[in-house]
Design an enzyme around this catalytic site. Structure first.
Site, PDB file in Angstrom:
ATOM      1  N   ASN A  10       0.857  -1.187   0.000  1.00 51.96           N
ATOM      2  CA  ASN A  10       0.000   0.000   0.000  1.00 51.96           C
ATOM      3  C   ASN A  10       0.897   1.242   0.000  1.00 51.96           C
ATOM      4  OD1 ASN A  10      -1.621   2.228   0.889  1.00 51.96           O
ATOM      5  ND2 ASN A  10      -3.153   0.786   1.608  1.00 51.96           N
ATOM      6  N   ASP A  12      -0.158   4.450  -0.001  1.00 48.27           N
ATOM      7  CA  ASP A  12      -0.873   5.653   0.437  1.00 48.27           C
ATOM      8  C   ASP A  12       0.021   6.621   1.203  1.00 48.27           C
ATOM      9  OD1 ASP A  12      -3.108   4.496  -0.660  1.00 48.27           O
ATOM     10  OD2 ASP A  12      -4.099   4.083   1.244  1.00 48.27           O
ATOM     11  N   HIS A  13       0.861   6.094   2.097  1.00 47.60           N
ATOM     12  CA  HIS A  13       1.614   6.983   2.978  1.00 47.60           C
ATOM     13  C   HIS A  13       2.784   7.669   2.282  1.00 47.60           C
ATOM     14  CE1 HIS A  13      -0.846   6.420   6.433  1.00 47.60           C
ATOM     15  NE2 HIS A  13      -0.709   5.114   6.381  1.00 47.60           N
ATOM     16  N   ARG A  21       3.161  18.815   2.141  1.00 43.98           N
ATOM     17  CA  ARG A  21       3.674  20.067   1.591  1.00 43.98           C
ATOM     18  C   ARG A  21       2.966  20.495   0.304  1.00 43.98           C
ATOM     19  NH1 ARG A  21       8.852  21.550   3.522  1.00 43.98           N
ATOM     20  NH2 ARG A  21       8.647  23.316   2.101  1.00 43.98           N
ATOM     21  N   HIS A  46      -5.663   3.730  -1.814  1.00 44.75           N
ATOM     22  CA  HIS A  46      -6.979   4.086  -1.286  1.00 44.75           C
ATOM     23  C   HIS A  46      -7.313   5.499  -1.742  1.00 44.75           C
ATOM     24  CE1 HIS A  46      -9.727   4.384   2.546  1.00 44.75           C
ATOM     25  NE2 HIS A  46     -10.363   4.705   1.427  1.00 44.75           N
ATOM     26  N   ARG A  48      -9.570   8.149  -1.166  1.00 45.58           N
ATOM     27  CA  ARG A  48     -10.576   8.586  -0.199  1.00 45.58           C
ATOM     28  C   ARG A  48     -11.428   9.715  -0.772  1.00 45.58           C
ATOM     29  NH1 ARG A  48     -10.267   7.797   5.411  1.00 45.58           N
ATOM     30  NH2 ARG A  48      -8.754   6.217   6.049  1.00 45.58           N
ATOM     31  N   ARG A  52      -7.193  12.882   0.959  1.00 45.68           N
ATOM     32  CA  ARG A  52      -6.163  13.322   1.906  1.00 45.68           C
ATOM     33  C   ARG A  52      -4.757  12.869   1.518  1.00 45.68           C
ATOM     34  NH1 ARG A  52      -7.654  10.126   7.377  1.00 45.68           N
ATOM     35  NH2 ARG A  52      -9.630  11.165   6.942  1.00 45.68           N
ATOM     36  N   HIS A  53      -4.657  11.785   0.730  1.00 44.38           N
ATOM     37  CA  HIS A  53      -3.327  11.352   0.286  1.00 44.38           C
ATOM     38  C   HIS A  53      -3.320  11.014  -1.205  1.00 44.38           C
ATOM     39  CE1 HIS A  53      -5.248   7.584   1.392  1.00 44.38           C
ATOM     40  NE2 HIS A  53      -5.009   7.724   2.682  1.00 44.38           N
ATOM     41  N   GLU A  73      -8.657   0.509  -3.255  1.00 44.52           N
ATOM     42  CA  GLU A  73      -9.373   0.537  -1.981  1.00 44.52           C
ATOM     43  C   GLU A  73     -10.308   1.735  -1.978  1.00 44.52           C
ATOM     44  OE1 GLU A  73      -8.015   0.710   2.719  1.00 44.52           O
ATOM     45  OE2 GLU A  73      -6.605  -0.039   1.206  1.00 44.52           O
ATOM     46  N   THR A 103      -6.629   6.606  10.216  1.00 45.16           N
ATOM     47  CA  THR A 103      -6.561   5.517   9.252  1.00 45.16           C
ATOM     48  C   THR A 103      -7.813   4.668   9.457  1.00 45.16           C
ATOM     49  OG1 THR A 103      -5.196   3.700   8.410  1.00 45.16           O
ATOM     50  CG2 THR A 103      -5.246   4.017  10.796  1.00 45.16           C
ATOM     51  N   THR A 104      -8.037   3.687   8.601  1.00 42.23           N
ATOM     52  CA  THR A 104      -9.233   2.851   8.714  1.00 42.23           C
ATOM     53  C   THR A 104      -9.261   2.180  10.074  1.00 42.23           C
ATOM     54  OG1 THR A 104      -9.139   2.455   6.337  1.00 42.23           O
ATOM     55  CG2 THR A 104     -10.554   1.006   7.632  1.00 42.23           C
ATOM     56  N   GLU A 154     -10.628  -9.505   3.301  1.00 38.57           N
ATOM     57  CA  GLU A 154      -9.390  -9.082   3.954  1.00 38.57           C
ATOM     58  C   GLU A 154      -9.686  -8.848   5.429  1.00 38.57           C
ATOM     59  OE1 GLU A 154      -6.255  -5.359   3.926  1.00 38.57           O
ATOM     60  OE2 GLU A 154      -6.797  -6.278   2.001  1.00 38.57           O
ATOM     61  N   HIS A 200      -3.565  -4.474   7.973  1.00 38.73           N
ATOM     62  CA  HIS A 200      -3.730  -3.353   8.896  1.00 38.73           C
ATOM     63  C   HIS A 200      -2.836  -3.529  10.125  1.00 38.73           C
ATOM     64  CE1 HIS A 200      -5.751   0.433   9.829  1.00 38.73           C
ATOM     65  NE2 HIS A 200      -5.613   0.086  11.097  1.00 38.73           N
ATOM     66  N   GLY A 201      -1.852  -2.652  10.224  1.00 38.50           N
ATOM     67  CA  GLY A 201      -0.953  -2.652  11.366  1.00 38.50           C
ATOM     68  C   GLY A 201       0.131  -3.715  11.323  1.00 38.50           C
ATOM     69  N   GLY A 222       1.288  -1.451   4.341  1.00 37.32           N
ATOM     70  CA  GLY A 222       1.651  -0.128   3.861  1.00 37.32           C
ATOM     71  C   GLY A 222       2.576   0.638   4.778  1.00 37.32           C
ATOM     72  N   HIS A 223       2.061   1.057   5.935  1.00 40.42           N
ATOM     73  CA  HIS A 223       2.793   1.990   6.792  1.00 40.42           C
ATOM     74  C   HIS A 223       4.171   1.477   7.185  1.00 40.42           C
ATOM     75  CE1 HIS A 223       3.796   4.192  10.526  1.00 40.42           C
ATOM     76  NE2 HIS A 223       3.281   5.206   9.873  1.00 40.42           N
TER      77      HIS A 223
END
Length: 255
Positions: A10, A12-13, A21, A46, A48, A52-53, A73, A103-104, A154, A200-201, A222-223
């Protein structure tokens, strides 16, 4: 290279850093290409409602440039559904979405659906896109997903990850409880004939037990990968996670 569990990355981040910025870098499209080089089997993004990203421009370019599977997503929002159905990614992953969340925060409530999720699933499936739902490890939610005829579930691994990332006696017990929930419901998903995914996580430190769950087909991360990429680069960060997942698969192969 032989492997058995697919790794979805993922990105996204990467876009989160860019949007901090409102500039042009780092580019999540470039990150996706590097993730492919590192061994990713799929790229997750994702879009959204609040943008936001990930931005519309990113999604258009992902669909033009990504050579592995694309996993779009999204929430059950008409505008984003329109984009998804027009671009036809390989997978569409329906998730809940709140403007206030960082986050979700949890899975969809398919069991209590008043028709919105069902209609979104039908619309996506009609375009030939494979459908997946992001769900908590709750048996009633899995049964409801099976009734909708989705291709995959998932599992939300957030509660497991929170417990696993703490370091006290109580958290060890809770980690075992959460892992057993994932195993039990994972088997239910497989028994229903759906693909078992999770995410997730998940991190380099806690991913192995989830990867070892019987029937696990794909992990979306992702993160943790993006955080590692800040230190070693995206290609190497993905390659490190790829090696972790392959080591779990090979261990089970030789049992």
């Amino acid at each position: 290279m032989l492997h058995f569990i697919d790794l979805g990355v993922n990105v996204d981040h990467v876009a989160t850093v860019r949007q901090a910025r409102r500039t042009t870098e780092p580019d999540p499209v470039v990150a996706a290409a590097l993730a492919e080089q590192g061994g990713a089997d799929g790229i997750t993004f994702h879009l959204r409602e609040d943008r936001r990203h990930i931005q519309d421009r990113d999604v258009e370019l992902f669909m033009q440039t990504v050579r592995v599977r694309t996993n779009f997503e999204l929430a059950c929002a008409d505008e984003v559904l329109d984009i998804c159905c027009r671009l036809k990614p390989d997978w569409a992953l329906l998730v809940p979405e709140s403007r206030q969340e960082v986050t979700t925060e949890g899975g969809l409530d398919v069991a209590g659906d008043q028709g919105r999720i069902r209609d979104a699933v039908a619309r996506i499936a009609d375009t030939g896109i494979q459908t997946s739902l992001f769900l908590d490890p709750d048996p009633s939610q899995i049964d409801a997903a099976a009734r909708l005829g989705v291709d995959a579930v998932e599992l939300h691994t957030g509660p497991y990850a929170v417990a696993a990332d703490r370091h006290d006696v109580a958290s060890r017990d809770q980690t075992a409880v959460e892992l057993e929930r994932l195993r039990t419901v994972g088997q239910q998903i497989v028994d229903h004939g759906m693909r078992l995914h999770a995410g997730h996580g998940l991190t380099y430190a806690n991913v192995r037990p989830v990867a070892a769950i019987a029937g696990m087909r794909e992990l979306n991360i992702g993160h943790s990968i993006v955080s590692r990429a800040v230190m070693v680069g995206m290609k190497e960060a993905v390659a490190e996670m790829r090696r972790l997942l392959d080591s779990v698969s090979l261990l089970h192969l030789h049992k």
